[in-house]
Design a protein around this motif. Sequence first.
Motif, PDB file in Angstrom:
ATOM      1  N   VAL A   1       1.987 -17.419 -16.182  1.00 29.89           N
ATOM      2  CA  VAL A   1       2.877 -17.882 -15.117  1.00 29.89           C
ATOM      3  C   VAL A   1       3.394 -16.642 -14.398  1.00 29.89           C
ATOM      4  O   VAL A   1       4.254 -15.934 -14.899  1.00 29.89           O
ATOM      5  N   LEU A   2       2.826 -16.375 -13.233  1.00 36.14           N
ATOM      6  CA  LEU A   2       3.267 -15.247 -12.416  1.00 36.14           C
ATOM      7  C   LEU A   2       4.130 -15.816 -11.302  1.00 36.14           C
ATOM      8  O   LEU A   2       3.618 -16.397 -10.345  1.00 36.14           O
ATOM      9  N   ASP A   3       5.439 -15.687 -11.463  1.00 36.01           N
ATOM     10  CA  ASP A   3       6.357 -16.350 -10.551  1.00 36.01           C
ATOM     11  C   ASP A   3       7.675 -15.579 -10.537  1.00 36.01           C
ATOM     12  O   ASP A   3       8.152 -15.174 -11.601  1.00 36.01           O
ATOM     13  N   PRO A   4       8.279 -15.368  -9.364  1.00 33.33           N
ATOM     14  CA  PRO A   4       9.538 -14.635  -9.306  1.00 33.33           C
ATOM     15  C   PRO A   4      10.697 -15.350 -10.000  1.00 33.33           C
ATOM     16  O   PRO A   4      11.717 -14.735 -10.280  1.00 33.33           O
ATOM     17  N   ARG A   5      10.531 -16.627 -10.319  1.00 30.58           N
ATOM     18  CA  ARG A   5      11.585 -17.358 -11.027  1.00 30.58           C
ATOM     19  C   ARG A   5      11.559 -17.085 -12.525  1.00 30.58           C
ATOM     20  O   ARG A   5      12.438 -17.529 -13.252  1.00 30.58           O
ATOM     21  N   ARG A   6      10.528 -16.371 -12.973  1.00 26.90           N
ATOM     22  CA  ARG A   6      10.290 -16.179 -14.410  1.00 26.90           C
ATOM     23  C   ARG A   6      10.375 -14.711 -14.786  1.00 26.90           C
ATOM     24  O   ARG A   6       9.778 -13.865 -14.135  1.00 26.90           O
ATOM     25  N   TRP A   7      11.087 -14.403 -15.870  1.00 21.94           N
ATOM     26  CA  TRP A   7      11.230 -13.031 -16.339  1.00 21.94           C
ATOM     27  C   TRP A   7       9.938 -12.542 -16.978  1.00 21.94           C
ATOM     28  O   TRP A   7       9.534 -11.416 -16.781  1.00 21.94           O
ATOM     29  N   THR A   8       9.282 -13.370 -17.783  1.00 20.02           N
ATOM     30  CA  THR A   8       8.028 -12.999 -18.440  1.00 20.02           C
ATOM     31  C   THR A   8       6.854 -13.611 -17.687  1.00 20.02           C
ATOM     32  O   THR A   8       7.022 -14.490 -16.845  1.00 20.02           O
ATOM     33  N   HIS A   9       5.642 -13.178 -18.024  1.00 18.28           N
ATOM     34  CA  HIS A   9       4.447 -13.638 -17.311  1.00 18.28           C
ATOM     35  C   HIS A   9       3.690 -14.720 -18.050  1.00 18.28           C
ATOM     36  O   HIS A   9       2.566 -15.049 -17.676  1.00 18.28           O
ATOM     37  N   GLY A  10       4.256 -15.273 -19.085  1.00 17.43           N
ATOM     38  CA  GLY A  10       3.586 -16.331 -19.821  1.00 17.43           C
ATOM     39  C   GLY A  10       4.601 -17.295 -20.404  1.00 17.43           C
ATOM     40  O   GLY A  10       5.792 -16.989 -20.519  1.00 17.43           O
ATOM     41  N   VAL A  11       4.109 -18.468 -20.772  1.00 11.66           N
ATOM     42  CA  VAL A  11       4.958 -19.487 -21.392  1.00 11.66           C
ATOM     43  C   VAL A  11       4.103 -20.266 -22.388  1.00 11.66           C
ATOM     44  O   VAL A  11       2.932 -20.571 -22.122  1.00 11.66           O
ATOM     45  N   TRP A  12       4.678 -20.532 -23.561  1.00 15.10           N
ATOM     46  CA  TRP A  12       4.000 -21.345 -24.570  1.00 15.10           C
ATOM     47  C   TRP A  12       4.290 -22.813 -24.279  1.00 15.10           C
ATOM     48  O   TRP A  12       5.447 -23.221 -24.198  1.00 15.10           O
ATOM     49  N   LEU A  13       3.214 -23.577 -24.089  1.00 17.22           N
ATOM     50  CA  LEU A  13       3.313 -25.011 -23.819  1.00 17.22           C
ATOM     51  C   LEU A  13       2.509 -25.789 -24.849  1.00 17.22           C
ATOM     52  O   LEU A  13       1.557 -25.266 -25.439  1.00 17.22           O
ATOM     53  N   HIS A  14       2.857 -27.052 -25.026  1.00 19.63           N
ATOM     54  CA  HIS A  14       2.027 -27.942 -25.837  1.00 19.63           C
ATOM     55  C   HIS A  14       0.764 -28.239 -25.033  1.00 19.63           C
ATOM     56  O   HIS A  14       0.800 -28.277 -23.798  1.00 19.63           O
ATOM     57  N   VAL A  15      -0.343 -28.450 -25.720  1.00 24.91           N
ATOM     58  CA  VAL A  15      -1.614 -28.671 -25.012  1.00 24.91           C
ATOM     59  C   VAL A  15      -1.561 -29.877 -24.075  1.00 24.91           C
ATOM     60  O   VAL A  15      -2.292 -29.908 -23.086  1.00 24.91           O
ATOM     61  N   THR A  16      -0.696 -30.832 -24.331  1.00 28.23           N
ATOM     62  CA  THR A  16      -0.597 -31.978 -23.419  1.00 28.23           C
ATOM     63  C   THR A  16      -0.012 -31.575 -22.068  1.00 28.23           C
ATOM     64  O   THR A  16      -0.194 -32.284 -21.085  1.00 28.23           O
ATOM     65  N   ASP A  17       0.696 -30.434 -22.032  1.00 29.59           N
ATOM     66  CA  ASP A  17       1.238 -29.912 -20.768  1.00 29.59           C
ATOM     67  C   ASP A  17       0.322 -28.881 -20.126  1.00 29.59           C
ATOM     68  O   ASP A  17       0.675 -28.299 -19.091  1.00 29.59           O
ATOM     69  N   ALA A  18      -0.862 -28.647 -20.715  1.00 36.52           N
ATOM     70  CA  ALA A  18      -1.796 -27.670 -20.162  1.00 36.52           C
ATOM     71  C   ALA A  18      -3.237 -28.101 -20.445  1.00 36.52           C
ATOM     72  O   ALA A  18      -3.981 -27.412 -21.150  1.00 36.52           O
ATOM     73  N   PRO A  19      -3.653 -29.250 -19.913  1.00 37.93           N
ATOM     74  CA  PRO A  19      -5.020 -29.700 -20.179  1.00 37.93           C
ATOM     75  C   PRO A  19      -6.053 -28.791 -19.499  1.00 37.93           C
ATOM     76  O   PRO A  19      -5.794 -28.196 -18.454  1.00 37.93           O
ATOM     77  N   ARG A  20      -7.195 -28.714 -20.138  1.00 37.38           N
ATOM     78  CA  ARG A  20      -8.304 -27.919 -19.618  1.00 37.38           C
ATOM     79  C   ARG A  20      -8.722 -28.441 -18.248  1.00 37.38           C
ATOM     80  O   ARG A  20      -8.780 -29.652 -18.032  1.00 37.38           O
ATOM     81  N   ARG A  21      -8.978 -27.516 -17.320  1.00 35.07           N
ATOM     82  CA  ARG A  21      -9.471 -27.905 -15.991  1.00 35.07           C
ATOM     83  C   ARG A  21     -10.956 -28.187 -16.083  1.00 35.07           C
ATOM     84  O   ARG A  21     -11.681 -27.485 -16.789  1.00 35.07           O
ATOM     85  N   THR A  22     -11.400 -29.158 -15.323  1.00 34.78           N
ATOM     86  CA  THR A  22     -12.833 -29.431 -15.243  1.00 34.78           C
ATOM     87  C   THR A  22     -13.390 -28.836 -13.953  1.00 34.78           C
ATOM     88  O   THR A  22     -12.617 -28.492 -13.059  1.00 34.78           O
ATOM     89  N   GLY A  23     -14.685 -28.723 -13.868  1.00 33.10           N
ATOM     90  CA  GLY A  23     -15.325 -28.166 -12.669  1.00 33.10           C
ATOM     91  C   GLY A  23     -15.266 -29.102 -11.482  1.00 33.10           C
ATOM     92  O   GLY A  23     -15.495 -28.714 -10.354  1.00 33.10           O
ATOM     93  N   ARG A  24     -14.945 -30.362 -11.715  1.00 34.88           N
ATOM     94  CA  ARG A  24     -14.899 -31.340 -10.611  1.00 34.88           C
ATOM     95  C   ARG A  24     -13.532 -31.331  -9.973  1.00 34.88           C
ATOM     96  O   ARG A  24     -12.512 -31.418 -10.649  1.00 34.88           O
TER      97      ARG A  24
END
Length: 102
Positions: A78-101
């Motif tokens: 997460v590269l965002d000026p609202r965030r102090w760090t550049h990453g966030v740990w999420l549950h997999v349901t909040d970060a599903p794999r993207r498909t090519g479609r």
Amino acid sequence: MHHRTTAPGFHDPARHSWDSHHDQWQRILNEHPIPRRRLQHDCWVPVQARLVWEVSGVEYRDTIAYAWAPRRLVLVEVLDPRRWTHGVWLHVTDAPRRTGRR
């Protein structure tokens, strides 16, 4: 009298690093605590992260999961000026794999 100017993008020691008039840091409400390092495993998976910002609300963002851990957690970039760090740990349901479609 000489006035010192600072080019954009350079640190000005006269300006405190936290300036509430310019910075708007927010917590991510669906963030999980950082797992112990020995439980983290590297990966590189395109995901669509669901971020629940403290003030801005829900946002969906195409990004990368670059680590995973037990309890079905992934570390997303997460590269965002609202965030102090550049990453966030999420549950997999909040970060599903993207498909090519799209």
